[in-house]
Design a protein around this motif. Structure first.
Motif, mmCIF file in Angstrom:
data_model
loop_
_atom_site.group_PDB
_atom_site.id
_atom_site.type_symbol
_atom_site.label_atom_id
_atom_site.label_comp_id
_atom_site.label_asym_id
_atom_site.label_seq_id
_atom_site.Cartn_x
_atom_site.Cartn_y
_atom_site.Cartn_z
ATOM 1 N N GLN A 242 0.800 -1.163 0.189
ATOM 2 C CA GLN A 242 0.011 -0.058 -0.051
ATOM 3 C C GLN A 242 0.778 1.272 0.044
ATOM 4 N N ASN A 243 1.967 1.141 0.430
ATOM 5 C CA ASN A 243 3.159 2.259 0.401
ATOM 6 C C ASN A 243 3.124 2.741 -1.094
ATOM 7 N N LYS A 244 3.420 1.811 -2.131
ATOM 8 C CA LYS A 244 3.735 1.971 -3.396
ATOM 9 C C LYS A 244 2.505 2.084 -4.352
ATOM 10 N N TYR A 245 1.655 1.110 -4.106
ATOM 11 C CA TYR A 245 0.656 0.917 -5.170
ATOM 12 C C TYR A 245 -0.908 1.126 -4.300
ATOM 13 N N ASP A 249 -7.072 -0.174 -7.193
ATOM 14 C CA ASP A 249 -6.696 -0.501 -8.777
ATOM 15 C C ASP A 249 -5.254 -0.856 -8.984
ATOM 16 N N GLY A 250 -4.483 -1.002 -7.998
ATOM 17 C CA GLY A 250 -2.930 -1.384 -8.451
ATOM 18 C C GLY A 250 -2.354 -0.301 -8.962
ATOM 19 N N ALA A 251 -2.930 0.646 -9.309
ATOM 20 C CA ALA A 251 -1.946 1.773 -9.738
ATOM 21 C C ALA A 251 -1.084 2.188 -9.093
ATOM 22 N N THR A 252 0.288 2.645 -9.678
ATOM 23 C CA THR A 252 1.361 2.955 -8.806
ATOM 24 C C THR A 252 1.089 4.642 -8.165
ATOM 25 N N ARG A 253 1.557 4.706 -7.011
ATOM 26 C CA ARG A 253 1.201 5.896 -6.346
ATOM 27 C C ARG A 253 2.195 6.999 -6.730
ATOM 28 N N GLN A 254 1.967 8.256 -6.813
ATOM 29 C CA GLN A 254 2.619 9.420 -7.254
ATOM 30 C C GLN A 254 4.104 9.381 -6.517
ATOM 31 N N GLY A 255 4.849 9.459 -7.391
ATOM 32 C CA GLY A 255 6.424 9.502 -6.697
ATOM 33 C C GLY A 255 7.135 8.069 -6.726
#
Length: 293
Positions: A242-245, A249-255
């Protein structure tokens, strides 16, 4: 050439014992082991010679197994769980090294108590974890408490082996006291007795309350880390996805970049990632009874 097999039986049921372990046990000339463990594999025994001994006779079992091999027999020295985890493999190798004995040895791995117990309560060991035995028969208690303190400070999920016996009632209380310095009272705890055996019993509790349960040497106690939470009848220790995605929806988080080092926002820099992670953490906060609602 005769061979010594150090065989991990896993938690006790044949269906969780490796095919390799069963094949070895059926093929050897001699089976050596603690009486109750030999009983677990009765269906695999036929013409093998049995060498059984009781509790605290580990040296005798190791020596007997080595001597049988030196006499030209294939030997399986059986252990519950994995032979290298609080079992006979370390002692066998110590004896071989100390006496400069030349024999062929193969270790056949087995499912450990930590793995078996964890599988019954979800994913409590989903991130960094460690195992600590609370038995001070071979290790000074001061060393054990130092290890508990270090594991607690490092936020490891911890599996305690040998948590309590008729003679040892205070060690688990001391372990609880140390952990309470670093973890909330509501931290989820699983107490699993005799995993995958007929007398199996699984109970979920909290760090503040688990010592009130009845358990002994056949149990393992799994204590979650600061991220662990209870979900229904399970304990989950997040891996950190959850820190990265986004879990929606499994999308990569900003940054963040898949396959690259996790990027932490600068202090005071509130990003979408930080807000999302904070919101997720809040949604996972345990209720007063330690369960997600």
């Amino acid at each position: 050439m005769a061979k010594l097999y150090l065989v991990g039986l896993g938690p006790g049921s044949l269906d969780l014992m490796s095919v390799r372990a069963q094949t070895v046990i059926k093929s050897v000339d001699v089976v050596v082991g603690y009486g109750p463990y030999v009983k677990l594999i009765a269906s695999l025994l036929d013409t093998q010679t049995l060498v059984r001994s009781g509790m605290t006779q580990e040296w005798q079992r190791a020596d007997a197994a080595i001597q049988q091999v030196r006499e030209g027999k294939d030997v399986a020295l059986v252990c519950s769980g994995d032979a290298g985890m609080y079992a006979m493999a370390p002692l066998v190798f110590e004896l071989i090294a100390a006496k400069a004995i030349e024999i062929d040895v193969e270790t056949v791995p087995g499912i450990t108590a930590a793995n078996a117990c964890a599988s019954l309560v979800g994913a409590p060991l989903g991130h960094d974890s460690c195992t600590i035995s609370l038995s001070d028969l071979l290790t000074p208690w001061e060393v054990i408490t130092r290890r508990i303190e270090a594991a607690a400070m490092a936020d490891f999920a911890i599996t305690f082996y040998n948590p309590r016996s008729k003679k040892r009632q205070t060690q688990i209380i001391e372990a609880q006291r140390i952990l309470r310095k670093y973890r909330p009272a509501e931290t989820p705890v699983a107490v699993v007795n005799a995993a995958y055996r007929e007398e199996q019993r699984v109970e979920l509790s909290t760090l503040d309350q688990f010592t009130n349960l009845e358990f002994g040497m056949n149990a393992a106690v799994i204590v979650g880390n600061e991220s662990s939470y209870r979900f229904k009848d399970l304990i989950v220790t997040p891996r950190g996805y959850q820190n990265k995605y986004s879990l929606d929806d499994g999308a990569t988080r900003q940054g963040q970049t898949p396959g690259r080092t996790l990027q932490q926002p600068a202090q005071g820099d509130i990003t979408d990632s930080a807000v999302s992670a904070s919101a997720l953490s809040a949604s996972q906060a345990p209720a007063k009874n330690g369960e997600i609602v």
